[in-house]
Design a protein around this motif. Structure first.
Motif, PDB file in Angstrom:
ATOM      1  N   ARG A 126       2.448   6.718  -6.926  1.00 38.09           N
ATOM      2  CA  ARG A 126       1.460   7.631  -7.513  1.00 38.09           C
ATOM      3  C   ARG A 126       1.681   9.063  -7.028  1.00 38.09           C
ATOM      4  O   ARG A 126       1.426  10.014  -7.751  1.00 38.09           O
ATOM      5  N   ALA A 127       2.143   9.226  -5.798  1.00 40.23           N
ATOM      6  CA  ALA A 127       2.320  10.564  -5.236  1.00 40.23           C
ATOM      7  C   ALA A 127       3.594  11.249  -5.711  1.00 40.23           C
ATOM      8  O   ALA A 127       3.720  12.466  -5.583  1.00 40.23           O
ATOM      9  N   ALA A 128       4.529  10.489  -6.262  1.00 37.90           N
ATOM     10  CA  ALA A 128       5.788  11.074  -6.714  1.00 37.90           C
ATOM     11  C   ALA A 128       5.549  12.171  -7.750  1.00 37.90           C
ATOM     12  O   ALA A 128       6.256  13.175  -7.781  1.00 37.90           O
ATOM     13  N   LEU A 169       0.830  -1.204   0.000  1.00 38.82           N
ATOM     14  CA  LEU A 169       0.000   0.000   0.000  1.00 38.82           C
ATOM     15  C   LEU A 169       0.866   1.257   0.000  1.00 38.82           C
ATOM     16  O   LEU A 169       0.648   2.177  -0.791  1.00 38.82           O
ATOM     17  N   LEU A 170       1.866   1.287   0.868  1.00 43.84           N
ATOM     18  CA  LEU A 170       2.751   2.455   0.939  1.00 43.84           C
ATOM     19  C   LEU A 170       3.538   2.646  -0.354  1.00 43.84           C
ATOM     20  O   LEU A 170       3.707   3.777  -0.822  1.00 43.84           O
ATOM     21  N   LEU A 171       3.998   1.564  -0.943  1.00 47.95           N
ATOM     22  CA  LEU A 171       4.746   1.652  -2.193  1.00 47.95           C
ATOM     23  C   LEU A 171       3.859   2.155  -3.327  1.00 47.95           C
ATOM     24  O   LEU A 171       4.265   3.024  -4.106  1.00 47.95           O
ATOM     25  N   ALA A 172       2.654   1.647  -3.418  1.00 48.14           N
ATOM     26  CA  ALA A 172       1.732   2.090  -4.468  1.00 48.14           C
ATOM     27  C   ALA A 172       1.392   3.569  -4.304  1.00 48.14           C
ATOM     28  O   ALA A 172       1.371   4.321  -5.285  1.00 48.14           O
ATOM     29  N   VAL A 173       1.150   3.986  -3.082  1.00 47.62           N
ATOM     30  CA  VAL A 173       0.847   5.401  -2.829  1.00 47.62           C
ATOM     31  C   VAL A 173       2.051   6.271  -3.152  1.00 47.62           C
ATOM     32  O   VAL A 173       1.917   7.326  -3.776  1.00 47.62           O
ATOM     33  N   ALA A 174       3.236   5.840  -2.759  1.00 47.68           N
ATOM     34  CA  ALA A 174       4.447   6.612  -3.041  1.00 47.68           C
ATOM     35  C   ALA A 174       4.694   6.743  -4.545  1.00 47.68           C
ATOM     36  O   ALA A 174       5.087   7.809  -5.028  1.00 47.68           O
ATOM     37  N   GLY A 231       0.120   0.704  -9.408  1.00 44.56           N
ATOM     38  CA  GLY A 231       0.703   1.978  -9.015  1.00 44.56           C
ATOM     39  C   GLY A 231       1.916   2.355  -9.845  1.00 44.56           C
ATOM     40  O   GLY A 231       2.140   3.522 -10.153  1.00 44.56           O
ATOM     41  N   ALA A 232       2.683   1.354 -10.239  1.00 41.52           N
ATOM     42  CA  ALA A 232       3.915   1.609 -10.986  1.00 41.52           C
ATOM     43  C   ALA A 232       3.697   1.762 -12.485  1.00 41.52           C
ATOM     44  O   ALA A 232       4.394   2.553 -13.135  1.00 41.52           O
ATOM     45  N   LEU A 233       2.756   1.041 -13.050  1.00 40.65           N
ATOM     46  CA  LEU A 233       2.653   0.959 -14.507  1.00 40.65           C
ATOM     47  C   LEU A 233       1.417   1.589 -15.131  1.00 40.65           C
ATOM     48  O   LEU A 233       1.362   1.731 -16.353  1.00 40.65           O
ATOM     49  N   PRO A 282       1.845  13.288  -9.064  1.00 42.24           N
ATOM     50  CA  PRO A 282       0.416  13.050  -9.290  1.00 42.24           C
ATOM     51  C   PRO A 282      -0.099  13.774 -10.530  1.00 42.24           C
ATOM     52  O   PRO A 282       0.335  14.866 -10.851  1.00 42.24           O
ATOM     53  N   GLY A 283      -0.994  13.103 -11.206  1.00 41.20           N
ATOM     54  CA  GLY A 283      -1.633  13.666 -12.384  1.00 41.20           C
ATOM     55  C   GLY A 283      -3.133  13.526 -12.262  1.00 41.20           C
ATOM     56  O   GLY A 283      -3.667  13.256 -11.182  1.00 41.20           O
ATOM     57  N   LEU A 284      -3.802  13.670 -13.379  1.00 42.51           N
ATOM     58  CA  LEU A 284      -5.265  13.617 -13.380  1.00 42.51           C
ATOM     59  C   LEU A 284      -5.811  12.261 -12.941  1.00 42.51           C
ATOM     60  O   LEU A 284      -6.811  12.191 -12.240  1.00 42.51           O
ATOM     61  N   VAL A 285      -5.160  11.185 -13.360  1.00 47.96           N
ATOM     62  CA  VAL A 285      -5.634   9.845 -12.986  1.00 47.96           C
ATOM     63  C   VAL A 285      -5.529   9.658 -11.477  1.00 47.96           C
ATOM     64  O   VAL A 285      -6.473   9.198 -10.825  1.00 47.96           O
ATOM     65  N   THR A 286      -4.393  10.047 -10.905  1.00 44.41           N
ATOM     66  CA  THR A 286      -4.205   9.912  -9.463  1.00 44.41           C
ATOM     67  C   THR A 286      -5.195  10.792  -8.711  1.00 44.41           C
ATOM     68  O   THR A 286      -5.800  10.355  -7.724  1.00 44.41           O
ATOM     69  N   GLU A 287      -5.386  12.015  -9.171  1.00 48.46           N
ATOM     70  CA  GLU A 287      -6.348  12.907  -8.522  1.00 48.46           C
ATOM     71  C   GLU A 287      -7.763  12.329  -8.595  1.00 48.46           C
ATOM     72  O   GLU A 287      -8.512  12.406  -7.632  1.00 48.46           O
ATOM     73  N   PHE A 288      -8.112  11.750  -9.731  1.00 48.07           N
ATOM     74  CA  PHE A 288      -9.435  11.132  -9.874  1.00 48.07           C
ATOM     75  C   PHE A 288      -9.584   9.959  -8.911  1.00 48.07           C
ATOM     76  O   PHE A 288     -10.617   9.801  -8.260  1.00 48.07           O
ATOM     77  N   LEU A 289      -8.551   9.118  -8.817  1.00 47.10           N
ATOM     78  CA  LEU A 289      -8.619   7.960  -7.928  1.00 47.10           C
ATOM     79  C   LEU A 289      -8.815   8.385  -6.472  1.00 47.10           C
ATOM     80  O   LEU A 289      -9.581   7.768  -5.736  1.00 47.10           O
TER      81      LEU A 289
END
Length: 147
Positions: A30-32, A23-28, A86-88, A34-41
């Protein structure tokens, strides 16, 4: 020896650690950047709850002490698919597209990277793994309660 380890399953504490690290890795990732997809999620509220569900199930599974292989496999698959998503899964902002892991590794493409289908497949894979984990957890919890 491998067969014995598989038959014994996975420690519930180790599983909780795996879920929290994923969970922490996936969040990190995406947070590195953030774009529209991350903001939408994040804005949907449902996506964060779905991301937190494996960790919540792992906390509930602590009373089992050891997870059988039938329960450990979907939990591990859930963690792997969350990190892979989160990575791809690609993101976009200001007309630029990028893939988080490629961006962090400094891989630059001359043409926009079109990995939408990869992101969708990984997202669907995560949801399938999450469903499998929830169903298997319910079965294992009922079996443990019947003992």
């Amino acid at each position: 020896m491998m067969q014995t380890a598989a038959a014994q399953g996975l420690s519930a504490r180790v599983n909780l650690g795996v879920q929290l690290v994923a969970l922490l890795l996936a969040v990190a990732l995406r947070a590195a950047r953030p774009g529209l997809v991350t903001e939408f999620l994040v804005a949907t509220v449902i996506a964060p709850l779905l991301a937190l569900l494996p960790a919540a199930l792992a906390v509930a599974a602590l009373r089992l002490e050891r997870l059988t292989a039938r329960l450990a496999v979907p939990f591990v698959l859930c963690a792997l698919s969350l990190v892979a998503f989160g990575a791809l899964a690609p993101d976009v902002a200001d007309g630029a597209r990028w893939v988080p892991i490629f961006d962090l590794l400094g891989v630059r493409a001359r043409h926009p990277i079109r990995m939408d289908i990869v992101g969708r497949v990984l997202g669907a894979g995560y949801l399938l793994a999450l469903g499998w984990t929830a169903v298997r957890f319910r079965i294992e919890a009922r079996a443990a309660a019947g003992r």
